[in-house]
Motif scaffolding. Structure first.
Motif, PDB file in Angstrom:
ATOM      1  N   LYS A  32       8.610  33.606  49.392  1.00 47.96           N
ATOM      2  CA  LYS A  32       8.744  31.837  49.792  1.00 47.96           C
ATOM      3  C   LYS A  32      10.358  31.457  49.673  1.00 47.96           C
ATOM      4  CE  LYS A  32       6.855  31.395  45.395  1.00 47.96           C
ATOM      5  NZ  LYS A  32       6.363  32.250  44.993  1.00 47.96           N
ATOM      6  N   ASP A  50       8.635  36.367  42.102  1.00 48.63           N
ATOM      7  CA  ASP A  50       9.020  35.604  41.868  1.00 48.63           C
ATOM      8  C   ASP A  50      11.085  35.878  41.834  1.00 48.63           C
ATOM      9  OD1 ASP A  50       7.489  32.543  42.567  1.00 48.63           O
ATOM     10  OD2 ASP A  50       6.214  33.317  41.225  1.00 48.63           O
ATOM     11  N   ASP A 109       1.001  30.347  51.584  1.00 44.54           N
ATOM     12  CA  ASP A 109       0.173  29.908  50.354  1.00 44.54           C
ATOM     13  C   ASP A 109       0.227  28.520  49.205  1.00 44.54           C
ATOM     14  OD1 ASP A 109      -1.517  30.645  47.821  1.00 44.54           O
ATOM     15  OD2 ASP A 109      -1.153  32.586  47.164  1.00 44.54           O
ATOM     16  N   ASP A 111      -2.154  27.315  47.194  1.00 43.75           N
ATOM     17  CA  ASP A 111      -2.007  27.595  45.654  1.00 43.75           C
ATOM     18  C   ASP A 111      -0.971  27.966  45.190  1.00 43.75           C
ATOM     19  OD1 ASP A 111      -4.955  26.855  45.854  1.00 43.75           O
ATOM     20  OD2 ASP A 111      -5.334  28.605  45.803  1.00 43.75           O
ATOM     21  N   GLU A 112       0.233  28.992  45.644  1.00 42.44           N
ATOM     22  CA  GLU A 112       0.837  29.767  45.098  1.00 42.44           C
ATOM     23  C   GLU A 112       2.051  28.300  45.257  1.00 42.44           C
ATOM     24  OE1 GLU A 112       3.547  31.814  42.911  1.00 42.44           O
ATOM     25  OE2 GLU A 112       1.307  31.452  43.132  1.00 42.44           O
ATOM     26  N   LYS A 115       1.762  25.138  42.319  1.00 38.67           N
ATOM     27  CA  LYS A 115       2.054  25.925  41.537  1.00 38.67           C
ATOM     28  C   LYS A 115       3.648  25.931  41.100  1.00 38.67           C
ATOM     29  CE  LYS A 115       1.577  30.006  38.537  1.00 38.67           C
ATOM     30  NZ  LYS A 115       2.215  30.887  38.627  1.00 38.67           N
ATOM     31  N   THR A 116       3.656  26.481  42.240  1.00 37.07           N
ATOM     32  CA  THR A 116       5.658  26.629  41.963  1.00 37.07           C
ATOM     33  C   THR A 116       6.160  25.177  42.142  1.00 37.07           C
ATOM     34  OG1 THR A 116       5.963  28.963  43.504  1.00 37.07           O
ATOM     35  CG2 THR A 116       7.412  27.713  42.663  1.00 37.07           C
TER      36      THR A 116
END
Length: 285
Positions: A32, A50, A109, A111-112, A115-116
């Protein structure tokens, strides 16, 4: 048997090597990209765990808030918290400045990404609250990797690119280079002002339409009344004309009757005259 043990050892070693290589790759491979924009613009690159594997300043102000920080191998939440603190310490976040913070997450992604961005947004807000700057606006967004590449080609952060494109939607023809160095708050303010002006303009047009519609209805009603008055007047004129016509006909009939009566009286006298003559003749005999 010994040969089989050697083969098993080789396979185990290979598997271990592959596993270590896989873990090493996962740890070093970008997963990311997090852009942190105020006017300082900084981008963090994180792996699948992460953890920050790289941190880059995207402008001169970004260099200032990064130079005293060592963010590599830190959890992304901790890294963003430290960035926020450094921005405060360097005077970029003060109540009188009315600055805004934009955090953008780039990943494929979905969903990720959501969330992030939510987690990092809370981290920033918590740090601001501790520094009595909780009124500072915080915006979080997410984009896909293709959009991230587009921002890289333009030489600006994904967050700034998103903002400029939003501005372009309401103000066509702008140049990216004219806004790439502007603080987030200035770009957002211009977007809000233009939208407000458009809203007011739209409201004014709608009000004008209503006024014009009202005027049209008044004119239409007046025309309708005028038409109805004309119709009534026309009918009255017809009635008057009819009365006059009837009166005229009555006079003509009266004159005709009088002429007829006068003719009848004249014939009677003639008859009487003849009778007298006849009587005269008889008397002579």
């Amino acid at each position: 048997m010994l040969k089989n043990k050697k083969i098993a050892t080789v396979i185990a070693a290979a598997t271990l090597a592959l596993g270590i290589t896989g873990v090493a790759y996962s740890y070093t491979a970008p997963s990311k990209y997090i852009s942190f924009d105020i006017n300082p613009s900084v981008e963090l690159v994180t792996n699948a765990f992460d953890k920050v594997i790289d941190a880059n300043a995207l402008n001169e102000d970004g260099i200032k808030i990064l130079e005293s920080l060592d963010l590599e191998n830190k959890d992304v939440k901790e890294a963003v918290d430290l960035l926020t603190q450094s921005a405060i310490d360097n005077g970029y976040l003060q109540e009188n400045l009315q600055n805004e913070i934009l955090v953008t997450v780039a990943t494929d992604d979905a969903d990720e990404a959501v969330k992030t961005q939510n987690e990092l947004g809370e981290v920033v807000k918590e740090e601001l609250k501790e520094e009595n700057l909780d009124k500072t606006p915080v915006t979080t967004e997410n984009i896909n990797m293709e959009r991230h590449k587009e921002a890289a080609r333009l030489g600006i952060s994904p967050g700034k690119m998103n903002l400029i494109q939003k501005l372009e939607a309401v103000k066509p023809g702008i140049k990216y280079e004219d806004y790439s160095k502007k603080p987030v708050k200035d770009i957002m303010k211009e977007i809000k002002d233009i939208r407000k002006e458009n809203k007011e303009a739209t409201a004014a047009v709608e009000e004008l339409d209503k006024e014009q519609a009202t005027e049209a209805n008044v004119i239409e009603d007046a025309t309708k009344v005028q038409d109805e008055t004309t119709i009534v007047k026309s009918e009255e004129d017809k009635d008057v004309a009819k009365v006059k016509e009837n009166k005229s006909e009555s006079k003509e009939e009266k004159d005709k009757k009088e002429k007829t009566n006068n003719g009848n009286h004249g014939n009677g006298n003639n008859g009487n005259g003849k009778g007298n003559n006849g009587q005269g003749k008889g008397n002579n005999k």
